[in-house]
Scaffold this motif. Structure first.
Motif, PDB file in Angstrom:
ATOM      1  N   LEU A  13       0.821  -1.399   0.000  1.00 28.61           N
ATOM      2  CA  LEU A  13      -0.046  -0.158  -0.080  1.00 28.61           C
ATOM      3  C   LEU A  13       0.854   1.255   0.154  1.00 28.61           C
ATOM      4  O   LEU A  13       1.750   1.278   0.735  1.00 28.61           O
ATOM      5  CB  LEU A  13      -0.827   0.122   1.230  1.00 28.61           C
ATOM      6  N   GLY A  14       0.701   2.165  -1.069  1.00 32.88           N
ATOM      7  CA  GLY A  14       1.447   3.283  -1.259  1.00 32.88           C
ATOM      8  C   GLY A  14       2.794   3.193  -1.998  1.00 32.88           C
ATOM      9  O   GLY A  14       3.800   3.830  -1.738  1.00 32.88           O
ATOM     10  N   GLY A  40      -3.652   1.011  -4.519  1.00 32.74           N
ATOM     11  CA  GLY A  40      -3.288   2.368  -4.522  1.00 32.74           C
ATOM     12  C   GLY A  40      -4.541   3.207  -5.357  1.00 32.74           C
ATOM     13  O   GLY A  40      -5.372   2.496  -5.706  1.00 32.74           O
ATOM     14  N   VAL A  59      -8.019   4.157  -0.300  1.00 37.99           N
ATOM     15  CA  VAL A  59      -7.444   3.900   1.001  1.00 37.99           C
ATOM     16  C   VAL A  59      -8.195   3.904   2.321  1.00 37.99           C
ATOM     17  O   VAL A  59      -7.773   3.259   3.211  1.00 37.99           O
ATOM     18  CB  VAL A  59      -5.985   4.542   1.135  1.00 37.99           C
ATOM     19  N   CYS A  77       3.771  -1.051   4.108  1.00 39.44           N
ATOM     20  CA  CYS A  77       3.037   0.045   3.739  1.00 39.44           C
ATOM     21  C   CYS A  77       3.901   1.276   3.803  1.00 39.44           C
ATOM     22  O   CYS A  77       4.654   1.783   4.800  1.00 39.44           O
ATOM     23  CB  CYS A  77       2.050   0.287   5.121  1.00 39.44           C
ATOM     24  N   LEU A  79       2.637   4.347   2.920  1.00 43.04           N
ATOM     25  CA  LEU A  79       1.489   5.286   2.569  1.00 43.04           C
ATOM     26  C   LEU A  79       1.709   6.475   3.659  1.00 43.04           C
ATOM     27  O   LEU A  79       1.909   6.122   4.746  1.00 43.04           O
ATOM     28  CB  LEU A  79       0.124   4.570   2.779  1.00 43.04           C
ATOM     29  N   ASP A  96      -2.377   8.947   7.567  1.00 44.86           N
ATOM     30  CA  ASP A  96      -1.338   8.294   8.256  1.00 44.86           C
ATOM     31  C   ASP A  96      -1.393   7.331   9.533  1.00 44.86           C
ATOM     32  O   ASP A  96      -0.425   6.646   9.800  1.00 44.86           O
ATOM     33  CB  ASP A  96      -0.401   9.400   8.675  1.00 44.86           C
TER      34      ASP A  96
END
Length: 226
Positions: A13-14, A40, A59, A77, A79, A96
């Motif tokens: 992810l990210g 994403g 997300v 991750c 992100l 975050d």
């Protein structure tokens, strides 16, 4: 001891961020990674290989990706908000902290054994800094998910080849490397880290055996990336 690469399947992810791209490039150079799934907002158009599968998701909505995290051994991750000072505290927490924790929760449910997080040096759930405290609270929450292995990467300044965020970053990218000779001993963790080295470390770390909970900083980045 290292793990056989063909035992590994990764969901990220990210991956479209600078560190994610660097980690992905390293994965594509390794042999026999069984599968890489990228989640994403937008696909990475430069990646075209059979082992990489991409899915456009929201997300903030775990339901949009929960079916895609199954069948992976590892989750990474990266992100995060590029410029936290440019958005509200509420929005920062949403991206975050909440979005990351939701992703980790779905990964745990799906049987992912190893979770890697791109965090920051100095994070602490008791910090007076909103940014560092929020990141610290996230890590404490991730511990409670009890992954077989939880790896927290804590870079200081990430040194990218190009300036992405205006004059402030431009100055930082010029000045930070000059501080390296002064950052010795316990201060080494505050040294700037080239984004390609950090990405390599995040990718190659999954092929090494590690602790159930591990914090990785400047020294470890270089050790692992070799």
């Amino acid at each position: 001891m290292t793990l056989e690469s063909n035992q590994i399947s990764v969901v990220m992810l990210g991956a479209s961020g600078a560190v994610g791209i660097a980690a992905l490039k390293t994965f594509l150079q390794l042999n026999n990674i069984e599968q890489i799934t990228l989640l994403g907002r937008n696909p990475i158009t430069t990646v075209k290989t059979d082992c990489v599968h991409q899915f456009k998701i929201d997300v903030s909505e775990p339901s949009s990706y929960k079916n895609y995290v199954h069948g992976h051994t590892t989750a990474i991750c990266t992100l995060g908000v590029g410029q936290p000072s440019k958005i509200s505290k509420e929005e920062f927490i949403k991206i975050d902290k909440t979005a990351v924790f939701d992703f980790a929760t779905e990964c745990k449910k799906a049987g992912v054994k190893h979770f890697e997080l791109l965090a920051s040096v100095g994070i602490n759930s008791k910090s007076s800094s909103f940014y560092l405290r929020t990141k610290g609270e996230l890590v404490e929450a991730l511990k409670e998910l009890h992954f077989d292995r939880l790896s927290i990467f804590q870079p200081s300044m990430i040194l990218t080849p190009s300036n992405r965020y205006g004059i402030g970053q431009a100055i930082t990218l010029k000045v930070w490397p000059l501080l390296k000779p002064m950052l010795i001993g316990g201060l080494r963790k505050y040294r700037g880290i080239p984004v390609n080295v950090l990405g390599q470390a995040m990718a190659k770390n999954i092929l090494q055996e590690g602790k159930a909970y591990e914090v990785l900083q400047w020294n470890e980045f270089y050790d692992i990336s070799q």
